[in-house]
Design a protein around this motif. Structure first.
Motif, PDB file in Angstrom:
ATOM      1  N   MET A   1       0.823  -1.208   0.000  1.00  0.00           N
ATOM      2  CA  MET A   1       0.000   0.000   0.000  1.00  0.00           C
ATOM      3  C   MET A   1       0.855   1.256   0.000  1.00  0.00           C
ATOM      4  SD  MET A   1      -3.120   0.958   2.469  1.00  0.00           S
ATOM      5  CE  MET A   1      -3.517   2.629   2.840  1.00  0.00           C
ATOM      6  N   GLU A   2       2.101   1.175   0.531  1.00  0.00           N
ATOM      7  CA  GLU A   2       2.928   2.380   0.602  1.00  0.00           C
ATOM      8  C   GLU A   2       3.159   3.018  -0.755  1.00  0.00           C
ATOM      9  OE1 GLU A   2       6.498   2.581   2.869  1.00  0.00           O
ATOM     10  OE2 GLU A   2       5.566   1.675   4.605  1.00  0.00           O
ATOM     11  N   THR A   3       3.379   2.200  -1.796  1.00  0.00           N
ATOM     12  CA  THR A   3       3.602   2.751  -3.125  1.00  0.00           C
ATOM     13  C   THR A   3       2.382   3.526  -3.590  1.00  0.00           C
ATOM     14  OG1 THR A   3       5.114   0.962  -3.647  1.00  0.00           O
ATOM     15  CG2 THR A   3       4.235   2.209  -5.490  1.00  0.00           C
ATOM     16  N   ALA A   4       1.175   2.974  -3.389  1.00  0.00           N
ATOM     17  CA  ALA A   4      -0.051   3.669  -3.771  1.00  0.00           C
ATOM     18  C   ALA A   4      -0.197   4.968  -2.987  1.00  0.00           C
ATOM     19  CB  ALA A   4      -1.254   2.766  -3.552  1.00  0.00           C
ATOM     20  N   VAL A   5       0.114   4.943  -1.709  1.00  0.00           N
ATOM     21  CA  VAL A   5       0.021   6.140  -0.877  1.00  0.00           C
ATOM     22  C   VAL A   5       1.050   7.174  -1.339  1.00  0.00           C
ATOM     23  CG1 VAL A   5       0.256   7.055   1.466  1.00  0.00           C
ATOM     24  CG2 VAL A   5      -0.945   4.887   1.079  1.00  0.00           C
ATOM     25  N   GLU A   6       2.242   6.733  -1.670  1.00  0.00           N
ATOM     26  CA  GLU A   6       3.258   7.652  -2.194  1.00  0.00           C
ATOM     27  C   GLU A   6       2.788   8.304  -3.484  1.00  0.00           C
ATOM     28  OE1 GLU A   6       6.801   5.310  -2.491  1.00  0.00           O
ATOM     29  OE2 GLU A   6       7.185   5.416  -0.336  1.00  0.00           O
ATOM     30  N   ASP A   7       2.110   7.532  -4.346  1.00  0.00           N
ATOM     31  CA  ASP A   7       1.577   8.078  -5.595  1.00  0.00           C
ATOM     32  C   ASP A   7       0.510   9.132  -5.308  1.00  0.00           C
ATOM     33  OD1 ASP A   7       1.115   8.122  -8.524  1.00  0.00           O
ATOM     34  OD2 ASP A   7      -0.832   7.278  -7.941  1.00  0.00           O
ATOM     35  N   ILE A   8      -0.378   8.861  -4.364  1.00  0.00           N
ATOM     36  CA  ILE A   8      -1.416   9.830  -3.988  1.00  0.00           C
ATOM     37  C   ILE A   8      -0.759  11.088  -3.443  1.00  0.00           C
ATOM     38  CG2 ILE A   8      -3.362  10.290  -2.431  1.00  0.00           C
ATOM     39  CD1 ILE A   8      -3.960   8.329  -4.775  1.00  0.00           C
ATOM     40  N   ALA A   9       0.245  10.934  -2.605  1.00  0.00           N
ATOM     41  CA  ALA A   9       0.947  12.097  -2.041  1.00  0.00           C
ATOM     42  C   ALA A   9       1.592  12.918  -3.156  1.00  0.00           C
ATOM     43  CB  ALA A   9       1.996  11.651  -1.028  1.00  0.00           C
ATOM     44  N   GLU A  10       2.219  12.254  -4.111  1.00  0.00           N
ATOM     45  CA  GLU A  10       2.851  12.958  -5.234  1.00  0.00           C
ATOM     46  C   GLU A  10       1.804  13.722  -6.049  1.00  0.00           C
ATOM     47  OE1 GLU A  10       4.890  11.485  -9.303  1.00  0.00           O
ATOM     48  OE2 GLU A  10       5.846  10.725  -7.465  1.00  0.00           O
ATOM     49  N   ARG A  11       0.669  13.088  -6.298  1.00  0.00           N
ATOM     50  CA  ARG A  11      -0.404  13.759  -7.041  1.00  0.00           C
ATOM     51  C   ARG A  11      -0.977  14.930  -6.247  1.00  0.00           C
ATOM     52  NH1 ARG A  11      -4.050   8.901  -8.116  1.00  0.00           N
ATOM     53  NH2 ARG A  11      -5.539  10.514  -8.682  1.00  0.00           N
ATOM     54  N   TRP A  12      -1.088  14.770  -4.926  1.00  0.00           N
ATOM     55  CA  TRP A  12      -1.592  15.838  -4.058  1.00  0.00           C
ATOM     56  C   TRP A  12      -0.665  17.056  -4.127  1.00  0.00           C
ATOM     57  CZ3 TRP A  12      -5.802  17.086  -1.292  1.00  0.00           C
ATOM     58  CH2 TRP A  12      -5.672  18.078  -0.317  1.00  0.00           C
ATOM     59  N   VAL A  13       0.629  16.811  -3.975  1.00  0.00           N
ATOM     60  CA  VAL A  13       1.611  17.896  -4.017  1.00  0.00           C
ATOM     61  C   VAL A  13       1.552  18.607  -5.367  1.00  0.00           C
ATOM     62  CG1 VAL A  13       4.081  18.449  -3.993  1.00  0.00           C
ATOM     63  CG2 VAL A  13       3.144  16.863  -2.302  1.00  0.00           C
ATOM     64  N   ALA A  14       1.533  17.857  -6.439  1.00  0.00           N
ATOM     65  CA  ALA A  14       1.478  18.462  -7.775  1.00  0.00           C
ATOM     66  C   ALA A  14       0.207  19.284  -7.952  1.00  0.00           C
ATOM     67  CB  ALA A  14       1.572  17.384  -8.848  1.00  0.00           C
ATOM     68  N   GLY A  95      -7.612   5.140  -1.913  1.00  0.00           N
ATOM     69  CA  GLY A  95      -6.731   6.173  -2.443  1.00  0.00           C
ATOM     70  C   GLY A  95      -7.249   7.586  -2.335  1.00  0.00           C
ATOM     71  N   LEU A  96      -8.173   7.837  -1.418  1.00  0.00           N
ATOM     72  CA  LEU A  96      -8.678   9.188  -1.202  1.00  0.00           C
ATOM     73  C   LEU A  96      -8.099   9.767   0.086  1.00  0.00           C
ATOM     74  CD1 LEU A  96     -12.425   8.709  -2.175  1.00  0.00           C
ATOM     75  CD2 LEU A  96     -10.600   9.756  -3.550  1.00  0.00           C
ATOM     76  N   VAL A  97      -7.855  11.044   0.072  1.00  0.00           N
ATOM     77  CA  VAL A  97      -7.323  11.744   1.246  1.00  0.00           C
ATOM     78  C   VAL A  97      -8.491  12.024   2.186  1.00  0.00           C
ATOM     79  CG1 VAL A  97      -6.124  13.808   2.061  1.00  0.00           C
ATOM     80  CG2 VAL A  97      -5.435  12.731  -0.104  1.00  0.00           C
ATOM     81  N   THR A  98      -8.444  11.424   3.368  1.00  0.00           N
ATOM     82  CA  THR A  98      -9.532  11.579   4.333  1.00  0.00           C
ATOM     83  C   THR A  98      -9.219  12.619   5.411  1.00  0.00           C
ATOM     84  OG1 THR A  98      -8.694   9.778   5.712  1.00  0.00           O
ATOM     85  CG2 THR A  98     -10.324   9.206   4.007  1.00  0.00           C
TER      86      THR A  98
END
Length: 121
Positions: A1-14, A95-98
């Motif tokens: 799950m960490e990779t998916a969370v890292e992807d969400i974080a990267e998309r959030w930052v962008a 994959g949603l930010v809660t």
């Protein structure tokens, strides 16, 4: 799950650093918990994008991912000054930010971006 969370974080930052509000809304859960020390009663998305637009640069200084939690520390640059912003995200299993918790350097905001404080009194 960490990779998916890292992807969400990267998309959030962008999304927030480039003012892509539609991407932010796609990443946020339906009723996210939002906490911030900058205008907690204001429009969170508007504050995020206004903050980013006011800066010369935003870069990720540090990122830690543990399970569905992400801790981000940003270097924010305006003119010759660099200051920090800390952000904490919780990402659910789809994959949603809660949850979003942001800690701004209010001293730097007051000196360099006083217009962002107008709604927070």
């Amino acid at each position: 799950m960490e990779t998916a969370v890292e992807d969400i974080a990267e998309r959030w930052v962008a999304a927030w650093t480039h003012g892509r509000t539609s991407d932010l809304f796609r990443l946020l859960a339906a009723a996210p918990l939002i906490e911030s020390n900058l205008d907690p009663d204001g429009d969170f998305i508007e504050i995020l994008t206004d903050y980013a637009a006011s800066l010369d640069a935003v870069t990720v200084f540090s990122q830690t991912v543990i399970d569905g939690r992400v801790a981000l520390v940003y270097n924010c640059t305006l003119g010759a000054e660099t200051f920090r912003l800390a952000e904490f995200l919780v990402v659910d299993e789809v994959g949603l930010v809660t949850e979003v918790r942001r800690v701004y350097d209010l001293d730097a905001v007051e000196r360099l971006l006083p217009d962002l404080l107008l709604g927070s009194s």
